[in-house]
Design a protein around this motif. Structure first.
Motif, PDB file in Angstrom:
ATOM      1  N   SER A   4       0.836  -1.173   0.000  1.00  0.00           N
ATOM      2  CA  SER A   4       0.000   0.000   0.000  1.00  0.00           C
ATOM      3  C   SER A   4       0.881   1.235   0.000  1.00  0.00           C
ATOM      4  O   SER A   4       2.010   1.169   0.394  1.00  0.00           O
ATOM      5  CB  SER A   4      -0.899   0.009   1.236  1.00  0.00           C
ATOM      6  OG  SER A   4      -1.422  -1.272   1.471  1.00  0.00           O
ATOM      7  N   GLN A  35      -1.688  -7.196  -0.981  1.00  0.00           N
ATOM      8  CA  GLN A  35      -1.173  -7.121   0.382  1.00  0.00           C
ATOM      9  C   GLN A  35      -0.647  -8.472   0.850  1.00  0.00           C
ATOM     10  O   GLN A  35      -1.402  -9.414   1.047  1.00  0.00           O
ATOM     11  CB  GLN A  35      -2.270  -6.621   1.335  1.00  0.00           C
ATOM     12  CG  GLN A  35      -2.703  -5.199   1.039  1.00  0.00           C
ATOM     13  CD  GLN A  35      -3.872  -4.776   1.900  1.00  0.00           C
ATOM     14  OE1 GLN A  35      -4.815  -5.527   2.077  1.00  0.00           O
ATOM     15  NE2 GLN A  35      -3.816  -3.571   2.426  1.00  0.00           N
ATOM     16  N   GLU A  82       0.554   4.512   3.687  1.00  0.00           N
ATOM     17  CA  GLU A  82      -0.366   3.378   3.650  1.00  0.00           C
ATOM     18  C   GLU A  82      -1.710   3.816   3.069  1.00  0.00           C
ATOM     19  O   GLU A  82      -2.342   4.729   3.582  1.00  0.00           O
ATOM     20  CB  GLU A  82      -0.563   2.810   5.064  1.00  0.00           C
ATOM     21  CG  GLU A  82      -1.581   1.710   5.154  1.00  0.00           C
ATOM     22  CD  GLU A  82      -1.296   0.567   4.196  1.00  0.00           C
ATOM     23  OE1 GLU A  82      -2.225   0.206   3.438  1.00  0.00           O
ATOM     24  OE2 GLU A  82      -0.157   0.054   4.178  1.00  0.00           O
ATOM     25  N   ARG A 105      -2.024   8.419   4.796  1.00  0.00           N
ATOM     26  CA  ARG A 105      -2.843   7.557   3.945  1.00  0.00           C
ATOM     27  C   ARG A 105      -2.957   8.184   2.571  1.00  0.00           C
ATOM     28  O   ARG A 105      -3.362   9.333   2.431  1.00  0.00           O
ATOM     29  CB  ARG A 105      -4.234   7.376   4.552  1.00  0.00           C
ATOM     30  CG  ARG A 105      -5.056   6.320   3.817  1.00  0.00           C
ATOM     31  CD  ARG A 105      -6.432   6.191   4.437  1.00  0.00           C
ATOM     32  NE  ARG A 105      -7.298   7.295   4.044  1.00  0.00           N
ATOM     33  CZ  ARG A 105      -8.427   7.594   4.672  1.00  0.00           C
ATOM     34  NH1 ARG A 105      -8.786   6.913   5.736  1.00  0.00           N
ATOM     35  NH2 ARG A 105      -9.179   8.587   4.249  1.00  0.00           N
TER      36      ARG A 105
END
Length: 276
Positions: A4, A35, A82, A105
């Motif tokens: 990510s 992932q 992420e 993020r």
């Protein structure tokens, strides 16, 4: 691989999750998040040791934070990217009391490269490995990139197969490529289909060619990799005088029949300096 990434500059308050990609939740949901999390403590330590100590380090794909915490042990500041909101939120909560870790993020590939010296280290997705590598190669202030990649990719780029990719040769004057260790597939959950490796890319302290010759070098390498003549020697004889090419290959100690990918980047440099 905690697969990510994240986005934007990193000037906001450390320890807080910041949504920096401006995409709708529906758009983000369409993205494939590959992932595979690094769960083996030995592999985590191996990766952190290969990355080394830095003032500022950017981590693509922080995931659940196993590597993040290890990297923070030897770096003054870690900016962990992420894209998965669940993992980003959990990691931010987990590191809330650590001023040396910032969780962002978003999409690492759209992040602005810092102007200050910085390193990159991360367990990255196979599917966008080349894009992350390109991002690192374009960053002027990068001091090193330590990336957990598919084993075959790392071997091709580092010359471990005894042959070198076009990208490796193209970037050789300014960057070194090293296979810094192997990590078995069982070190991840879910378990991927292939093993991984630690690929380390480092800008050279002293370039092997002056920057003003970059365009000529790129043209030379691109032409050599066309395979027009069936070998590098035959291809170059189509562009340069035969006697000059023959003499250059003799001085560089490259056999005339050597397939282009098996010519060491240092030999490419010798040929370039003799012919261009």
């Amino acid at each position: 691989m905690a697969h990510s990434f994240a986005h934007g500059d990193h000037s906001h308050t450390q320890g807080k999750v910041r949504n920096g990609n401006g995409r709708s939740e529906r758009d983000r949901a369409r993205r494939t998040l590959s992932q595979n999390f690094l769960v083996d403590p030995h592999a985590v330590r191996q990766m952190a040791a290969a990355a080394g100590s830095h003032g500022l380090l950017l981590e693509p794909g922080a995931g659940t934070g196993a590597l993040t915490l290890a990297l923070a042990g030897s770096c003054a500041r870690v900016v962990a990217y992420e894209i998965d909101p669940r993992h980003a939120g959990r990691l931010a909560a987990r590191t809330r009391g650590d001023d040396g870790i910032e969780v962002i993020r978003g999409d690492f590939l759209t992040a602005r490269a810092p102007r200050e010296p910085f390193a990159v280290a991360g367990n990255i997705p196979y599917s966008i490995t080349s894009r992350i590598v390109d991002w690192c190669l374009r960053a002027p202030a990068l001091t090193s990139a330590t990336l957990l990649t598919q084993l075959e990719y790392a071997r091709k780029r580092s010359g471990d197969f005894g042959r070198w990719s076009r990208l490796t040769v193209l970037t050789w004057p300014g960057h070194s490529w090293e296979l810094a260790g192997r990590v078995g597939r069982m070190s991840f959950r879910p378990v991927p289909a292939v093993d991984s490796a630690i690929l380390r890319i480092e800008p050279r302290g002293v370039r092997l060619l002056p920057a003003e010759r970059d365009a000529a070098w790129r043209e030379f390498v691109e032409y050599g990799f066309t395979g027009l003549g069936g070998s590098l020697h035959a291809s170059l004889r189509m562009r340069y005088a035969a006697h000059r090419v023959d003499a250059a290959f003799a001085e560089a100690r490259v056999d005339r029949d050597t397939v282009v990918a098996f010519v060491h980047p240092d030999r490419w440099l010798t040929l370039f300096e003799l012919l261009c």
